[in-house]
Design a protein around this motif. Structure first.
Motif, PDB file in Angstrom:
ATOM      1  N   ALA A  91       0.831  -1.206   0.000  1.00  0.00           N
ATOM      2  CA  ALA A  91       0.000   0.000   0.000  1.00  0.00           C
ATOM      3  C   ALA A  91       0.864   1.253   0.000  1.00  0.00           C
ATOM      4  CB  ALA A  91      -0.935  -0.002   1.201  1.00  0.00           C
ATOM      5  N   ALA A  92       1.991   1.215   0.720  1.00  0.00           N
ATOM      6  CA  ALA A  92       2.854   2.394   0.824  1.00  0.00           C
ATOM      7  C   ALA A  92       3.539   2.732  -0.489  1.00  0.00           C
ATOM      8  CB  ALA A  92       3.895   2.170   1.920  1.00  0.00           C
ATOM      9  N   GLU A  93       3.818   1.710  -1.325  1.00  0.00           N
ATOM     10  CA  GLU A  93       4.536   1.963  -2.571  1.00  0.00           C
ATOM     11  C   GLU A  93       3.623   1.970  -3.799  1.00  0.00           C
ATOM     12  OE1 GLU A  93       7.309  -1.237  -3.205  1.00  0.00           O
ATOM     13  OE2 GLU A  93       5.741  -2.687  -3.659  1.00  0.00           O
TER      14      GLU A  93
ATOM     15  N   PRO B 181      -9.107  -4.659  -2.063  1.00  0.00           N
ATOM     16  CA  PRO B 181      -9.822  -4.347  -0.824  1.00  0.00           C
ATOM     17  C   PRO B 181      -8.930  -4.416   0.411  1.00  0.00           C
ATOM     18  CG  PRO B 181     -11.100  -5.857  -2.201  1.00  0.00           C
ATOM     19  CD  PRO B 181      -9.722  -5.789  -2.782  1.00  0.00           C
ATOM     20  N   ALA B 182      -8.099  -5.458   0.494  1.00  0.00           N
ATOM     21  CA  ALA B 182      -7.216  -5.596   1.658  1.00  0.00           C
ATOM     22  C   ALA B 182      -6.169  -4.489   1.681  1.00  0.00           C
ATOM     23  CB  ALA B 182      -6.542  -6.970   1.629  1.00  0.00           C
ATOM     24  N   ARG B 183      -5.642  -4.149   0.501  1.00  0.00           N
ATOM     25  CA  ARG B 183      -4.638  -3.077   0.436  1.00  0.00           C
ATOM     26  C   ARG B 183      -5.246  -1.742   0.835  1.00  0.00           C
ATOM     27  NH1 ARG B 183      -3.765  -3.420  -4.520  1.00  0.00           N
ATOM     28  NH2 ARG B 183      -4.702  -1.436  -5.162  1.00  0.00           N
ATOM     29  N   ALA B 184      -6.506  -1.517   0.481  1.00  0.00           N
ATOM     30  CA  ALA B 184      -7.185  -0.278   0.871  1.00  0.00           C
ATOM     31  C   ALA B 184      -7.342  -0.204   2.392  1.00  0.00           C
ATOM     32  CB  ALA B 184      -8.546  -0.194   0.192  1.00  0.00           C
ATOM     33  N   ARG B 185      -7.659  -1.355   3.020  1.00  0.00           N
ATOM     34  CA  ARG B 185      -7.753  -1.356   4.480  1.00  0.00           C
ATOM     35  C   ARG B 185      -6.406  -1.045   5.110  1.00  0.00           C
ATOM     36  NH1 ARG B 185     -11.101  -5.905   3.265  1.00  0.00           N
ATOM     37  NH2 ARG B 185      -9.442  -7.384   3.792  1.00  0.00           N
ATOM     38  N   ALA B 186      -5.334  -1.617   4.548  1.00  0.00           N
ATOM     39  CA  ALA B 186      -3.994  -1.356   5.073  1.00  0.00           C
ATOM     40  C   ALA B 186      -3.628   0.118   4.924  1.00  0.00           C
ATOM     41  CB  ALA B 186      -2.972  -2.231   4.346  1.00  0.00           C
ATOM     42  N   ALA B 187      -3.981   0.729   3.787  1.00  0.00           N
ATOM     43  CA  ALA B 187      -3.665   2.138   3.555  1.00  0.00           C
ATOM     44  C   ALA B 187      -4.380   3.050   4.547  1.00  0.00           C
ATOM     45  CB  ALA B 187      -4.032   2.523   2.119  1.00  0.00           C
ATOM     46  N   GLN B 188      -5.522   2.596   5.083  1.00  0.00           N
ATOM     47  CA  GLN B 188      -6.271   3.381   6.062  1.00  0.00           C
ATOM     48  C   GLN B 188      -5.825   3.108   7.489  1.00  0.00           C
ATOM     49  OE1 GLN B 188     -10.444   2.511   5.338  1.00  0.00           O
ATOM     50  NE2 GLN B 188     -10.138   2.659   3.129  1.00  0.00           N
ATOM     51  N   GLY B 189      -4.798   2.287   7.648  1.00  0.00           N
ATOM     52  CA  GLY B 189      -4.315   1.957   8.981  1.00  0.00           C
ATOM     53  C   GLY B 189      -5.118   0.884   9.678  1.00  0.00           C
ATOM     54  N   LEU B 190      -6.014   0.204   8.952  1.00  0.00           N
ATOM     55  CA  LEU B 190      -6.826  -0.861   9.521  1.00  0.00           C
ATOM     56  C   LEU B 190      -6.126  -2.204   9.329  1.00  0.00           C
ATOM     57  CD1 LEU B 190     -10.260   0.263   8.020  1.00  0.00           C
ATOM     58  CD2 LEU B 190      -9.338   0.807  10.290  1.00  0.00           C
TER      59      LEU B 190
END
Length: 579
Positions: free
Chosen positions: A256-258, A487-496
């Motif tokens: 998600a960070a890159e 979907p999982a990467r979006a959750r990670a990007a939100q800090g979830l």
């Protein structure tokens, strides 16, 4: 002068530019992907974005595309159970296991967009008007396991043992990593550098080599012991000295960070010289010629789908033919797995090391609609067979490259399925929170990459038909990983927490098998004392649409809509329904 490439930002042309789409009915699991891909391809959303999508435009009329779960499945969990996905994914663990990502729904969504693009193309070419397209998760699921199904229905047994075991590996200081090499000499040199016993090295190569085909790799435990006794730096040094590739498992947060926001494919139009030909026929791609210089899964699957849509597919094979034709198990002397991806294709033997044969291949591309390959990065340019080499003789060419990384990651390892899974967080996404991350040994990305490659080619053909532009098309396993984990990467990007909860999609053991419950269902009490039929009856009494988990793929050969080809090999049904 070439036109700028289509991308998510700053795009100048798309195959669906000027078209609009609107959803109707209750939203399904694949709908978000369908809507996103329609937008990326240029269509404008009007109204609801769920259910069945109606796409309209002045020059194309109206086509409706939609998805369904199928006859038995009711959601992702039951689709994975009913089509053999759980069985194949669970082979490394010795029992069926659900993927925590929405793999069947993702494949279904991509197929629905493919069908839509094919329907629009058919209308523009004067063929049979296609008013409605549907893709079902059950047929999509069967397609994703088609190689494994083919092997289960072959005349002979597997070439390698089907039992639990396989990567990833863990170093003494806790680094979890994947290993890749396609060379037995490199394999041996890597393990010798770590002090592994010669007998274990010898016995380990075959299951490691065949893990792409069998979804498991039961090599000797002493190989795991050798890496567990070695620090990560020593393992890296062994890889460097031997020529092997190693890749630590990255997290979804890392990806998600890159993440650069790039779409899963890129279309780059060039000069406008294409004159559309009218070819009335029942199949959307009738009259098109596709040349494929592909190996393994990704590229052959992409052109297999184009062939199902009516294109004539010609494989470019090395002198003596594709060596994978002889890979066991076989049907009528031909590899069942090879037939799953290549049945119905013609073949021409070309020695790409020979200047005269390369010239012959260039002449063939001058008369073709599509040239698709998945050679190693830089190989096409080295051979004089890159887009810039072929387009001058055929300005209408759709030049397609299905790669591992699409040149988007500077520090990328070898671009094979399991290495891309490791590098992009797929290993974390496919497992629920109570299991350690591990890439699936089912070829998730090779298959999804092939589906996206076919989608991209169809988008290129439609763009050519609507604008007169030939097109360069690029797709990749990296794009497939990003689509699958979105979907999982979006959750990670939100800090979830990006992972699904403990026990998610884990099938339940019965006295004589397994059952799977819909994702939203509460886990009932222990069922191990009941037969599968009894457990299913109990679930029905509670209003739950549970299904038995397919554990032996051979059971699908008579229960599912699977036919046999001319060689006697199992063939899964066409994934689309056109009306």
């Amino acid at each position: 002068m070439a036109t700028p490439a289509i991308s998510a930002v700053g795009r100048t042309a798309g195959p669906l530019d000027g078209l609009r789409f609107e959803g109707s009915g209750p939203p399904g699991a694949a709908d978000a992907l369908v809507a996103e891909h329609l937008r990326l391809l240029g269509a404008q959303s009007h109204g609801a974005s769920g259910g069945r999508f109606t796409v309209t435009g002045r020059d194309v009329g109206e086509v409706i595309t939609g998805t369904s779960w199928g006859a038995t499945a009711t959601d992702e969990a039951t689709a994975q159970a009913a089509t053999g996905i759980m069985a194949v994914h669970g082979r490394r663990d010795g029992a069926p296991r659900g993927l925590a990502v929405d793999y069947a729904a993702t494949a279904t969504g991509v197929l629905a967009v493919q069908g839509l693009l094919a329907g629009l193309l058919a209308g523009l070419r004067g063929g049979r008007r296609i008013a409605q397209v549907e893709a079902s998760a059950e047929r999509a699921g069967l397609l994703t396991v088609s190689q494994y199904l083919a092997a289960a229905g072959a005349e002979e047994g597997e070439a390698a043992e089907l039992s639990a075991g396989g990567p990833p590996f863990t170093s003494v200081d806790g680094t979890v990593f994947e290993l890749e090499t396609l060379d037995p000499g490199v394999w041996a040199a890597f393990w010798r550098a770590l002090g592994a016993p010669e007998e274990a090295i010898r016995r380990g190569w075959r299951p490691f080599q065949f893990r792409y085909a069998t979804a498991c790799a039961p090599f000797p435990e002493t190989l795991h012991q050798a890496v567990r006794a070695s620090p990560w730096q020593r393992i890296r040094d062994a890889a460097t000295s031997s020529g092997a590739d190693v890749c630590p498992l990255r997290s979804l947060g890392d990806r998600a960070a890159e993440y650069d926001g790039a779409p899963p494919w890129q279309l780059t139009p060039h000069e406008a010289t294409y004159a559309a030909a009218r070819v009335p026929d029942d199949l959307p791609l009738a009259g098109f010629t596709v040349l494929e210089a592909g190996r393994r899964i990704q590229a052959p699957l992409a052109t297999h789908l184009l062939g199902l849509l009516g294109a004539e597919v010609i494989r470019i094979e090395p002198p003596g033919g594709d060596p994978l034709r002889g890979m066991p198990p076989a049907c009528s002397g031909i590899s069942a797995r090879w037939l799953a991806l290549n049945r119905g294709k013609k073949a021409v033997e070309v020695d790409i090391k020979s200047p005269s044969d390369r010239k012959r291949l260039r002449e063939m591309t001058a008369d073709s609609d599509v040239f698709l390959h998945n050679w190693a990065p830089g190989k096409a340019a080295e051979l004089g067979l890159d887009h810039d080499d072929l387009a001058p003789a055929n300005r209408a060419l759709v030049y397609a490259y299905t790669s591992g990384w699409a040149g988007r990651l500077a520090d990328a390892p070898m671009g094979t399925d399991f290495m891309v899974q490791a590098r992009t967080g797929v290993g974390e996404a496919v497992r629920p929170a109570d299991e350690p991350p591990a890439p699936s040994l089912m070829t998730l990305l090779d298959v999804l990459g092939g589906l996206l490659g076919a989608e991209a080619v169809l988008a290129g053909l439609l763009l050519r038909e609507r604008t007169g532009h030939g097109v360069r098309v690029d797709s990749s396993l990296l794009g497939a990983a990003d689509v699958l984990t979105a979907p999982a990467r979006a959750r990670a990007a939100q800090g979830l927490d990006p992972r699904r909860p403990a026990g998610f999609r884990r099938p339940l053991r019965t006295a004589d098998g397994w059952i799977a419950l819909p994702d939203h269902s509460a886990i009932p009490h222990d069922l191990s004392g009941q037969s599968t039929d009894q457990a299913l009856g109990r679930m029905r009494d509670h209003g739950l649409a549970a299904v038995p988990v397919v554990t032996d793929l051979a059971d699908l050969l008579s229960a599912a809509p699977i036919s046999r080809d001319a060689h006697g090999a199992p063939a899964v049904p066409t994934p689309w329904s056109f009306a």
